[in-house]
Design a protein around this motif. Structure first.
Motif, PDB file in Angstrom:
ATOM      1  N   ASP A 127       7.123  -1.371   4.134  1.00  0.00           N
ATOM      2  CA  ASP A 127       6.823  -0.039   3.619  1.00  0.00           C
ATOM      3  C   ASP A 127       5.429   0.439   4.005  1.00  0.00           C
ATOM      4  O   ASP A 127       4.873   1.329   3.367  1.00  0.00           O
ATOM      5  N   PRO A 163       8.933   5.189  -2.605  1.00  0.00           N
ATOM      6  CA  PRO A 163       7.494   5.369  -2.780  1.00  0.00           C
ATOM      7  C   PRO A 163       7.199   6.158  -4.041  1.00  0.00           C
ATOM      8  O   PRO A 163       7.898   7.109  -4.385  1.00  0.00           O
ATOM      9  N   ASN A 218       2.685   7.958   8.579  1.00  0.00           N
ATOM     10  CA  ASN A 218       1.591   8.653   7.902  1.00  0.00           C
ATOM     11  C   ASN A 218       0.643   9.307   8.914  1.00  0.00           C
ATOM     12  O   ASN A 218       0.173  10.435   8.696  1.00  0.00           O
ATOM     13  N   ASP A 228       4.450   2.154   6.715  1.00  0.00           N
ATOM     14  CA  ASP A 228       4.555   3.542   7.187  1.00  0.00           C
ATOM     15  C   ASP A 228       3.280   4.036   7.873  1.00  0.00           C
ATOM     16  O   ASP A 228       2.969   5.236   7.833  1.00  0.00           O
ATOM     17  N   ALA A 230       4.156   0.973  -0.838  1.00  0.00           N
ATOM     18  CA  ALA A 230       4.725   2.265  -1.205  1.00  0.00           C
ATOM     19  C   ALA A 230       4.077   2.869  -2.441  1.00  0.00           C
ATOM     20  O   ALA A 230       4.210   4.074  -2.690  1.00  0.00           O
ATOM     21  N   PRO A 233       3.513  11.285   0.418  1.00  0.00           N
ATOM     22  CA  PRO A 233       2.957  10.994   1.739  1.00  0.00           C
ATOM     23  C   PRO A 233       1.886  12.016   2.096  1.00  0.00           C
ATOM     24  O   PRO A 233       1.850  13.116   1.539  1.00  0.00           O
ATOM     25  N   ARG A 290      -4.002   2.254   3.590  1.00  0.00           N
ATOM     26  CA  ARG A 290      -3.609   2.620   2.226  1.00  0.00           C
ATOM     27  C   ARG A 290      -4.712   2.189   1.272  1.00  0.00           C
ATOM     28  O   ARG A 290      -5.442   1.229   1.540  1.00  0.00           O
ATOM     29  N   ASP A 293       7.953   3.792  12.666  1.00  0.00           N
ATOM     30  CA  ASP A 293       7.214   4.235  11.482  1.00  0.00           C
ATOM     31  C   ASP A 293       6.023   3.341  11.161  1.00  0.00           C
ATOM     32  O   ASP A 293       5.245   3.642  10.268  1.00  0.00           O
ATOM     33  N   ARG A 339       2.235  12.508  10.191  1.00  0.00           N
ATOM     34  CA  ARG A 339       2.148  13.623   9.252  1.00  0.00           C
ATOM     35  C   ARG A 339       0.739  14.219   9.234  1.00  0.00           C
ATOM     36  O   ARG A 339       0.571  15.437   9.158  1.00  0.00           O
ATOM     37  N   SER A 361       5.445  17.289   7.103  1.00  0.00           N
ATOM     38  CA  SER A 361       6.523  16.641   7.837  1.00  0.00           C
ATOM     39  C   SER A 361       6.652  17.160   9.264  1.00  0.00           C
ATOM     40  O   SER A 361       7.090  16.431  10.166  1.00  0.00           O
ATOM     41  N   PRO A 383      -1.570   5.196  -2.165  1.00  0.00           N
ATOM     42  CA  PRO A 383      -1.687   6.372  -1.298  1.00  0.00           C
ATOM     43  C   PRO A 383      -2.346   6.049   0.042  1.00  0.00           C
ATOM     44  O   PRO A 383      -3.152   5.115   0.154  1.00  0.00           O
ATOM     45  N   PHE A 384      -1.994   6.828   1.047  1.00  0.00           N
ATOM     46  CA  PHE A 384      -2.672   6.775   2.327  1.00  0.00           C
ATOM     47  C   PHE A 384      -4.089   7.311   2.116  1.00  0.00           C
ATOM     48  O   PHE A 384      -4.300   8.294   1.422  1.00  0.00           O
TER      49      PHE A 384
END
Length: 357
Positions: free
Chosen positions: A96, A36, A102, A98, A337, A40, A324, A88, A105, A44, A340-341
């Motif tokens: 990818d 990526p 995301n 995620d 990837a 993220p 995203r 994920d 997190r 974490s 951005p989220f």
């Protein structure tokens, strides 16, 4: 980069790619990147892997708690979208994305623990010895939700009185039924939720993708007419309780096949509006929808909202189905990837969860 979903990249478990609201049906535009290029979201947290058993199969999962947790904290069960989607939130068509990672997190940053798991046929859980040519009993996905929720409550960091089920896309249909599946009435976060019956959603997605394929020169007009006709015939057969016609186009085999028919018939019976009406009174509900979602339309979400008497809705601008950032200018990055989220998701979740208990 477009590839047919019938390519070998889908592996032996195409049977579980029952597409609905998360992935492309005929053509996929998502490509995989090595690493990526954007950071993220959130933090974490403190993660540990665990597993639980469903129908004799070991299901692998990850539990994440906010760092430096003291006492117990609110906790979320994250339920994936359609197809063989891992813990994920990644599937063969979007390796990818995620999405779940995301969300984990973002939740950790808001002080909320979470559990996410590999659906049957994905990730470390895999197929667990099942024959890929045999249909999967659709109720197994209900049982995965029940077992995962129980495993969430078993974690010492979790406050069992402050729980939420976060369902992404198809996963929202399971979240909407959480009060029936588990011995609790958790709050609900419905991210990119379907708002119409499953086969109708598939029909719209197929129609749109067939037209796109035709415009790109991947299908000629005759093929388009045949695919549309065959898709409608498949939908009518399943809705009528009949066997699928044996002469459907091979391009539809990842959707209308005997391997998928039991699941499609089962999940199509749930009208999201009816599910919304049945959510227990007083349940906190947040609906998240991205304005550039190519899988779930604004009309779908408008229809879903009509079933609620009291639900919050946040429309996220300039984001796609996996939340995203969406870019369509010339030369824009297309890799998940590399995008951005959406930053609007975190404050929307935090504000909602602050008032949920």
């Amino acid at each position: 980069m477009s590839t047919p979903t019938t390519s070998p990249a889908h592996g032996r478990w195409r049977m579980l790619a029952v597409v609905g609201a998360t992935t492309g049906l005929l053509f996929s535009t998502a490509c995989s990147g090595e690493d990526p290029s954007v950071p993220p979201p959130g933090v974490s947290g403190s993660a540990r892997d665990l597993s639980f058993t469903v129908d004799g199969a070991e299901v692998f999962a990850t539990f994440t708690a906010p760092s430096d947790t003291t006492g117990t904290v609110p906790a979320a069960l994250i339920v994936s979208g359609s197809g063989p989607t891992d813990r994920d939130g990644n599937a063969p068509t979007r390796p990818d994305a995620d999405t779940n990672l995301n969300l984990t997190r973002v939740l950790a940053e808001a002080g909320v623990a979470s559990l996410r798991y590999d659906k049957l046929g994905s990730g470390e859980t895999g197929a667990d010895g099942l024959d890929p040519d045999d249909p999967i009993a659709p109720e197994v996905f209900d049982r995965q939700v029940v077992a995962a929720f129980g495993e969430l409550l078993a974690q010492p960091e979790v406050d069992p009185e402050r729980t939420v089920v976060v369902g992404h896309s198809e996963g929202a249909l399971f979240a909407l039924r959480a009060h029936e599946l588990v011995d609790a009435s958790p709050a609900l976060v419905l991210a990119a939720p379907p708002g119409t019956r499953y086969l109708d959603l598939i029909d719209r997605q197929l129609t749109e993708q067939i037209r796109v394929g035709e415009a790109r020169g991947q299908l000629d007009e005759g093929d388009s007419v045949t695919l549309l006709s065959d898709a409608r015939a498949g939908r009518a057969a399943l809705r009528g309780g009949r066997a699928l016609p044996d002469d459907l186009s091979p391009l539809l085999e990842t959707v209308y096949s005997e391997r998928n028919s039991a699941f499609l018939t089962w999940i199509d019976a749930f009208d999201p509006v009816d599910l919304a009406r049945d959510v227990p009174e007083g349940t906190p509900v947040l609906v998240l929808w991205a304005e550039q979602d190519a899988q779930v339309s604004r009309a779908d979400v408008d229809r879903l909202m009509s079933g609620f008497t009291d639900a919050e809705r946040v429309d996220v601008p300039d984001a796609d189905h996996v939340f995203r950032e969406f870019r369509d200018e010339p030369g824009a990055a297309v890799l998940d990837a590399d995008r951005p989220f959406a930053p609007e998701v975190a404050p929307a979740l935090e504000e909602f969860l602050d008032g949920a208990w």
